[in-house]
Every structure is written in C-alpha cells, then in structure tokens.
Design a protein around this motif. Sequence first.
Motif, mmCIF file in Angstrom:
data_model
loop_
_atom_site.group_PDB
_atom_site.id
_atom_site.type_symbol
_atom_site.label_atom_id
_atom_site.label_comp_id
_atom_site.label_asym_id
_atom_site.label_seq_id
_atom_site.Cartn_x
_atom_site.Cartn_y
_atom_site.Cartn_z
ATOM 1 N N THR A 129 40.030 33.691 41.461
ATOM 2 C CA THR A 129 39.229 32.494 41.260
ATOM 3 C C THR A 129 40.033 31.266 42.125
ATOM 4 O O THR A 129 39.282 30.725 43.141
ATOM 5 N N LYS A 134 38.839 29.592 45.720
ATOM 6 C CA LYS A 134 38.890 28.172 45.723
ATOM 7 C C LYS A 134 39.958 27.498 46.778
ATOM 8 O O LYS A 134 40.067 26.199 46.955
ATOM 9 N N LEU A 143 43.151 27.088 45.810
ATOM 10 C CA LEU A 143 43.900 26.314 44.998
ATOM 11 C C LEU A 143 45.226 26.547 44.934
ATOM 12 O O LEU A 143 45.499 27.844 44.674
ATOM 13 N N ILE A 150 37.168 26.353 36.247
ATOM 14 C CA ILE A 150 37.717 26.122 37.775
ATOM 15 C C ILE A 150 36.433 25.884 38.776
ATOM 16 O O ILE A 150 36.212 25.113 39.654
ATOM 17 N N ASP A 151 35.242 26.781 38.500
ATOM 18 C CA ASP A 151 34.150 26.580 39.396
ATOM 19 C C ASP A 151 33.454 25.029 39.237
ATOM 20 O O ASP A 151 32.736 24.748 40.311
ATOM 21 N N TRP A 186 35.979 22.786 40.990
ATOM 22 C CA TRP A 186 35.989 22.909 42.638
ATOM 23 C C TRP A 186 34.826 23.907 43.254
ATOM 24 O O TRP A 186 35.035 24.934 43.010
ATOM 25 N N GLN A 202 33.667 24.505 46.017
ATOM 26 C CA GLN A 202 33.658 25.301 47.202
ATOM 27 C C GLN A 202 33.552 26.763 46.723
ATOM 28 O O GLN A 202 34.425 27.241 45.949
ATOM 29 N N ASN A 203 33.064 27.552 47.557
ATOM 30 C CA ASN A 203 32.869 29.149 47.325
ATOM 31 C C ASN A 203 32.366 29.147 45.866
ATOM 32 O O ASN A 203 32.857 29.811 45.102
ATOM 33 N N PRO A 204 31.091 28.598 45.477
ATOM 34 C CA PRO A 204 30.763 28.815 44.202
ATOM 35 C C PRO A 204 30.419 30.254 43.675
ATOM 36 O O PRO A 204 30.082 31.053 44.324
#
Lengths: 222, 229
Positions: free
Chosen positions: B21, B25, B27, B73-74, B77, B79-81
């Motif tokens: 994940t 994202k 990260l 996290i989702d 952030w 992006q890229n759900p």
Amino acid sequence: MGEDNSNVVLLDFWPSSYGMRVKIALQEKGVSYECRQEDFEAKSSLLLEMNPIHKMIPVLIHNGKPICESLNIVEYIDEVWNHKPSLLPSDPYKRSQARFWGNYIDKNVYSRGKKVWNGKVEEKEESKKQFIECLKMLEEELGEKPYFGGDEFGYVDVALVPFTSWFYTYETLGNLSIEAFVPKLVGWTKRCMEKQSVAKSLPHPHNIYDFALKYREAHGYE
Amino acid sequence: MEDLKLHGFWYSPFTMRVVWTLKLKGLAYENIEEDRYNKSPQLLEYNPVHKKTPVLVHGGKPICESMIIVQYIDELWPQNPLVPHDPYDRAQARFWVAYSEQLFSAVVPLIYVDIADDEEKEKVIEKVQKLLKDIEDQCVLLDDEKKFFGGDNINIVDIAFGSMIKFLVTMEDLNKLKVLEVEKFPRLHSWFDNFKNVSIIKENLPNREKMCAIMKYIRERKRELQSSN
C-alpha cells in the motif's frame, strides 16, 4: 433529499447482539425498516440466498441487495444515510482507532462471554477471568469520556452496548458482579440506555436470560 | 516528507499488505524490522493490546491491524485509490477483506502440520480448499472479464487476498504439496498470476526460497520450545 427508506429489510434474531447493533444504527439515522426474525433451526431461503457464505444474521437488504457482517452494515448505514448523527468520526486517525476497537470487541466479547454462561464448568473460573480482563481493557479505553466516541455516541458504543443486555445473564449464570470490576463501564451502559435508539433496540435482560436458559437446556454446555 | 515508520516482519502477509500500500501510494517510510522472539519496547508501547505487527506510526501516532492501516493510508493519500467509492461496493470489499482473515486462520496450521500424518494433513487442506471454493464460486468481484477484484486495477480486496495466497504458496513450498490446484480454482489461479505481475507487487514480493526458509525456522523453533516444555 433523503435516501429511499421503503426497501430496507433486516434479517435478525432478537437475542443477537450483532443484530442489535444494526437496529441501533438504523434508529440513530431515523431509517424505517422491516425486521424479519429468523429461526436458527430453520433458516429461511431468503437468508440462505442473501448470505450464502456464512448463513448468519444480521443481513441488511437494501433495495434487494444484501450487506452482511454487523459492523460492516453499521458503516454502510453511516455512509448511505450520511446525515447527522455520524457514527464514525470524520478524522482518519480517530476512524482508525474506532475500527480497531470495533475489531477488538468482535474478536473477544462474544466468545469470552459465551464461555461464562455456557462454558465447561471446570473452566468457569478461567473463563470469568478472561471475560473481566476484556471488559477492563474496554473500560480503560473509555477512560473519563462519556462515550467511546468522546462527547458523542458513536461506532464503538454501537459495537459494544448490545452485549450489555447480556450482562444480567453473564452475572447470574457466571456468578459474578460486573459492576464490582468495571463500574465506569456500567455507568456508560446506563448513559447509553438513556438514548432512545439504544433503549428501543435492546431486549429486556430478563428475556435474554430466559433465552439463555432454554438454549442451555436444548444444547447442553459447550 | 511524511513521518512514517512501519514496524513489521518482512515475511508476514500482514506486513506485506502495508508495504504494498505504501509503495502503491509512492510514500517514503522508515522500515523497522522486528524480531518476533524479541519485540522492541516501542512496538509493545505502540500496540499494548495485541503486541503484534504490523504497526504504522504516523507523526508519532500508532495505527494497528493491517487492513485498518491500509484503509487509513488510502483515506489520507487518495492517489491510486484502493477502496471503492460507492457505499455498496465498499461494503462488498470489506466483507471479502474480512473473509481473507478466515483464510489466514485456516492456512496457519500448515506451518506446523505433520505431513506424515495423512489424516491431519487432509483435514487442514480440506478446510482451506472449502474457503478457496467459496471465493472461486461465490465472490462476484472475481470475474472472468476482469483482471483483478478491483477491476482493471488492484484494490483493497486484491491486497487482502494477495498476501494470503502468497502465504499459502509458501506453505505449499514448505510442505511440498498443492492446495491452490489450477483445475479446482482456475479463476483464483489466473487472478494470482495477474496480481504477482503488477509491477509494484513484483518488486515487493519476498523471494520464495527465503520465505520457505524463514517458515522452516519458525517451525523448528516452535518444535524446540514444545519439546523442552
């Protein structure tokens, strides 16, 4: 414009704490629904169709589509009928904490509680110890807050409060006093019972007790 | 720069979910490899209830339980759900994510199973295959038309199951047996092939031999502990 309430059906079994969670959530949101009682000895074809994997209640059927697993249903209700009161916090960190405690309650309260009222006699003392340990953990999390959600009743309160309708059963059949161990939690219970959504959704503890006695007679100790 | 720290075990399917994940994202984070036999005081402080990994620490605040971390996290952030938008789809996703935990519980006994005991071995395999069959036949998200549970892109259900199937494959290697048989589970088989080939997953999928070796080690240590008791 609100969501259409005309097609909300709950498949339930009245002594189930999991079913009560859904009722509380629906009441909190002011959603009218049809409640259908299931018989565990003879599950309806609707239940088997709507929850083929687990064949368990509660199942919420919204516009013909099923949602299963009680806390899953509570989140769904909170998202679809997203007017106040909110059940889950809006802050992502607080939301993660709420989900954590919902998960903890799911993993521990029912199974430990069942051992107290229907467990093997020789394991009774150990079962009681484990059950109280779990309640103490929850009381610690509650702390000085009025509700698990803080100032407002929320997701974790919904997750836990149904089990309090079973407290009389745990105490009587387990021979213990829950208030002696977790007085703050019992205080929280009384506060929750003042809410209409909770009072309307929880059966009387004596009815739960009668159910538990009949269950034990029919199934024996596990 | 986000202040993100991950306490985990490189070989744990639960830690893998969080790593995937974070990578999806884009990260950056500090990886803190924990020793299951000597957990750090920080870990025990961050997860006093379960004392388990993974724990994500964001700005000093801990989040525990792998799928709760993934959702967190989702949400922060987008992006890229990974979590669907529609409430009904979300509920379906959450249902199958919870099912992946049942799969884990059924697979774990394979670490310790006595493969010489045919009856015991068959019982464990049967239990896992029953769960796999339910996913193969009943999960509407697993479609012949779609590559992933998430459709064209992987989502939270792919991550939940991907980690568990990876764990199952490790058990197959460890015990030299086949559970996820292609004839019995063609959809799952094909899905896992697609999943493993997603570039982020491919780059962050622990090596098969290393996975087998660590599980062997964990098994040996448990057996030593049991025989010394």
